[in-house]
Design an enzyme around this catalytic site. Structure first.
Site, mmCIF file in Angstrom:
data_model
loop_
_atom_site.group_PDB
_atom_site.id
_atom_site.type_symbol
_atom_site.label_atom_id
_atom_site.label_comp_id
_atom_site.label_asym_id
_atom_site.label_seq_id
_atom_site.Cartn_x
_atom_site.Cartn_y
_atom_site.Cartn_z
ATOM 1 N N ARG A 58 0.803 -1.228 0.000
ATOM 2 C CA ARG A 58 0.000 0.000 0.000
ATOM 3 C C ARG A 58 0.835 1.276 0.000
ATOM 4 N NH1 ARG A 58 -3.424 -1.136 4.739
ATOM 5 N NH2 ARG A 58 -2.537 -3.224 4.867
ATOM 6 N N GLU A 95 3.533 -8.840 15.236
ATOM 7 C CA GLU A 95 2.819 -9.227 16.455
ATOM 8 C C GLU A 95 3.120 -10.699 16.778
ATOM 9 O OE1 GLU A 95 -0.966 -7.410 15.666
ATOM 10 O OE2 GLU A 95 -1.546 -7.835 17.748
#
Ligand SMILES: O=P(O)(O)OC[C@H]1O[C@H](OP(=O)(O)OP(=O)(O)O)[C@H](O)[C@@H]1O
Ligand SMILES: Nc1ncnc2[nH]cnc12
Length: 170
Positions: A58, A95
């Site tokens: 993106r 994460e």
């Protein structure tokens, strides 16, 4: 311009518990697209930039538009195995687990003044890895600029040694 009204929350995407900030409504609106690109450009406040570095995927949306406005080049930072010529890589923590980013070694010349751009600053792992790649090649990071920042994830702290600007904060 109320950018937030064109950013849609999608709960539990791409996995349970994540609220995904979807920018596709903003991108498909001609006026919003133009105003977003202009606002990201103005975050630079006239600073000279040689290369805009955008992160897959993106970061490839507004990165080249910004490069064109800044009279700069665009350099892609990509996920492993996608760039065809000689690369260097940087592995960073997510994460859960790790990921790697790569850049062509001839993408940045020593002393190049670099803008790092991505759509989202979340935990800061991606941006921090991109900054390390640029510095390994001798580039100078002038600004890290993002369309939106999820401030509660404190990604800013991973790139606090650089000027960081975000158009929209949550
Ligand atoms: O600050 P971080 O925690 O590193 O997260 C931010 C990154 O996450 C998203 O990319 P993603 O990895 O989802 O890939 P995509 O752009 O290909 O969808 C986003 O576009 C940033 O690149
Ligand atoms: N919540 C989120 N929405 C959109 N992109 C992201 N990248 C990392 N976290 C994100």
């Amino acid at each position: 311009m109320n950018f937030k009204s064109l950013i849609r929350d999608v709960p539990n995407f791409p996995k349970e518990g994540v609220i995904f900030k979807d920018i596709t409504l903003l991108l498909q609106n001609p006026s919003a697209l133009k105003q977003t690109a202009n606002a990201l450009f103005h975050l630079l406040e006239g600073r000279k930039i040689d290369k805009v570095v955008g992160m897959e995927s993106r970061g490839f949306i507004f990165g080249p538009i910004l490069a064109e406005k800044l009279n700069a080049g665009f350099v892609p930072v990509r996920k492993p195995g996608k760039l065809p010529s000689t690369t260097i890589s940087e592995t960073y923590d997510l994460e859960y687990g790790t990921d790697t980013l790569e850049i062509h070694i001839d993408g940045i010349k020593k002393g190049d003044r670099v803008l790092i751009h991505d759509d989202v600053l979340a935990t800061g792992g991606t941006a921090s890895a991109a900054c390390k790649l640029i510095e390994k090649l001798g580039g100078v990071i002038v600004q890290c600029n993002f369309l939106l920042e999820l401030t509660f994830l404190e990604g800013n702290s991973k790139i606090s040694t650089y000027p960081v600007k975000s158009l929209i904060k949550y």
